[in-house]
Write a protein that holds these residues in place. Structure first.
Motif, short mmCIF file in Angstrom:
data_model
loop_
_atom_site.label_atom_id
_atom_site.label_comp_id
_atom_site.label_asym_id
_atom_site.label_seq_id
_atom_site.Cartn_x
_atom_site.Cartn_y
_atom_site.Cartn_z
N ALA A 1 41.34 6.43 16.41
CA ALA A 1 41.48 5.83 17.73
C ALA A 1 42.69 4.54 17.74
N ASP A 2 42.83 3.76 16.76
CA ASP A 2 43.75 2.71 16.36
C ASP A 2 45.08 3.50 16.43
N ALA A 3 45.25 4.63 15.58
CA ALA A 3 46.31 5.15 15.23
C ALA A 3 47.06 5.71 16.58
N LEU A 4 46.12 6.28 17.16
CA LEU A 4 46.56 7.07 18.34
C LEU A 4 47.35 6.07 19.62
N ILE A 5 46.68 4.64 19.62
CA ILE A 5 47.10 3.73 20.34
C ILE A 5 48.50 3.09 19.93
N ILE A 6 48.43 2.99 18.64
CA ILE A 6 49.64 2.17 18.06
C ILE A 6 50.82 3.14 18.03
N HIS A 7 50.57 4.22 17.30
CA HIS A 7 51.79 5.14 16.94
C HIS A 7 52.04 6.09 17.90
N TRP A 8 51.17 6.60 18.53
CA TRP A 8 51.32 7.56 19.80
C TRP A 8 51.36 7.05 21.26
N HIS A 9 50.98 5.56 21.05
CA HIS A 9 51.20 4.94 22.37
C HIS A 9 50.10 5.54 23.41
N ALA A 10 49.03 6.06 23.05
CA ALA A 10 47.88 6.70 24.08
C ALA A 10 47.32 5.59 24.78
N GLY A 11 46.81 6.02 25.81
CA GLY A 11 46.16 4.99 26.67
C GLY A 11 44.74 4.43 26.06
N PRO A 12 44.29 3.28 25.99
CA PRO A 12 42.99 2.90 25.46
C PRO A 12 41.87 3.93 26.04
N ARG A 13 41.76 4.15 27.31
CA ARG A 13 40.74 4.76 27.98
C ARG A 13 40.78 5.96 27.13
N LEU B 1 44.55 -5.32 19.66
CA LEU B 1 43.71 -4.49 18.69
C LEU B 1 43.52 -5.31 17.42
N ALA B 2 42.27 -5.18 17.12
CA ALA B 2 41.89 -6.22 15.82
C ALA B 2 42.20 -5.58 14.46
N ARG B 3 42.48 -4.13 14.50
CA ARG B 3 42.77 -3.65 13.18
C ARG B 3 44.27 -2.89 13.46
N GLU B 4 45.00 -3.09 12.11
CA GLU B 4 46.51 -2.33 12.12
C GLU B 4 46.34 -0.94 11.38
N SER B 5 47.21 -0.05 12.00
CA SER B 5 47.28 1.17 11.54
C SER B 5 48.74 1.49 10.82
N ALA B 6 48.70 1.56 9.34
CA ALA B 6 49.86 1.62 8.88
C ALA B 6 50.44 3.11 8.48
N TRP B 7 51.65 3.19 8.83
CA TRP B 7 52.37 4.61 8.50
C TRP B 7 53.21 4.34 7.52
N ARG B 8 52.89 5.05 6.30
CA ARG B 8 53.48 5.16 4.77
C ARG B 8 54.51 6.05 4.90
N ARG B 9 55.30 6.01 3.56
CA ARG B 9 56.23 7.12 3.39
C ARG B 9 55.46 8.51 2.87
N ARG B 10 54.31 8.28 2.52
CA ARG B 10 53.60 9.42 1.99
C ARG B 10 53.10 10.43 3.09
N ASP B 11 52.87 9.58 4.28
CA ASP B 11 52.44 10.46 5.56
C ASP B 11 53.55 11.48 5.97
N THR B 12 54.63 10.64 6.25
CA THR B 12 55.97 11.48 6.40
C THR B 12 56.19 12.73 5.46
N LEU B 13 56.02 12.37 4.39
CA LEU B 13 56.15 13.35 3.40
C LEU B 13 55.37 14.49 3.35
N VAL B 14 53.89 14.16 3.73
CA VAL B 14 53.11 15.19 3.80
C VAL B 14 53.34 16.20 5.26
#
Length: 259
Positions: free
Chosen positions: A135-147, A225-238
């Motif tokens: 849920a945190d990743a959807l909001i932070i990286h894909w800018h999905a609505g909190p609802r 948001l109380a938590r961070e969602s990191a996007w690393r190089r390994r995610d892009t490589l996969v």
């Protein structure tokens, strides 16, 4: 039980961003739908082997996830063998209207293989998935609505509750002696249990929706948001790896059709 998450454990897949699993599942789904060549499906299956090796799912976890999939694949193969009208190749079995040839057996095996390739990423990647992190990743990286994001999180959290309600309803009816060992006699009672679980689920979802609205999830105001969602190089490589595997499979399909 197939797509339920396991307790946290040290696994290389658990360090990936949750959105990687969604992207990989989407790539595999597109490739299996577009490509009809068996070799293309085999390429995707080979690309999925590292997921099986890095998942680190125990024997019990694999058993709970594999047996429904194996039963479903076996049923699909049997249905394709029984109801197909095309029987090429050498005859292997002929009993009345049931005719099994090498061609029909190979076609049924390819269908089962395609479904297996489609199911593996969902089983492996979602086994270590944290719904809150998703849920945190959807909001932070894909800018999905909190609802939408928090609603998806709530739905994933409620899935085990639905299974628990079904078990409790079945156990209560069995204690009262309402469930017979005869499958035909037990079918109406089981249908009643499903109806009870459906009503309970709708009521729980309604209360959850009211609670979300009372907390301003549909107010349109920006939320912290109380938590961070990191996007690393390994995610892009996969993602790049599976995108290249998918392109190779589709290219092989196109070349086989041209030749």
């Amino acid at each position: 039980m197939i797509f339920t998450s396991l307790p946290p454990a040290r696994s290389p897949l658990a360090t990936l961003n949750p959105l990687v699993g969604l992207v990989v599942v989407g790539i595999v789904a597109v490739v299996t739908i577009v490509s009809f060549d068996p070799w293309a499906v085999l390429i995707i299956l080979i690309a999925e082997l590292p997921l099986l090796a890095l998942a680190r799912i125990g024997g019990r976890g694999w058993l709970l996830r594999v047996w429904p999939l194996a039963a479903g694949l076996a049923g699909i193969m049997i249905a394709n063998l029984i109801f197909t009208d095309d029987h090429p190749g050498r005859s292997l079995l002929s009993i009345g209207p049931l005719v099994i040839t090498t061609g029909s057996l190979g076609a049924a095996g390819i269908v089962a293989l395609r479904l297996l390739v489609l199911a593996i990423p969902g089983i492996v990647l979602f086994a270590r998935l944290d719904p809150t992190a998703l849920a945190d990743a959807l909001i932070i990286h894909w800018h999905a609505g909190p609802r939408i994001a928090v609603g998806s999180l709530a739905a994933m959290r409620m899935a085990p509750l639905v299974v628990g309600d079904l078990r409790q309803s079945y156990a209560a009816r069995r204690t009262r002696g309402l469930i017979s060992r005869n499958p035909l006699a037990a079918a109406p009672v089981i249908f009643g249990s499903l109806t009870t679980v459906l009503v309970t689920t709708v009521r729980r979802a309604t209360r959850l929706s009211v609670a979300m609205d009372s907390r301003g999830f549909d107010s349109g105001l920006p939320r912290t948001l109380a938590r961070e969602s990191a996007w690393r190089r390994r995610d892009t490589l996969v993602i790049i790896f599976y995108a290249l595997a998918g392109l190779a499979a589709i290219a092989l399909t196109v070349l086989s059709q041209l030749t």
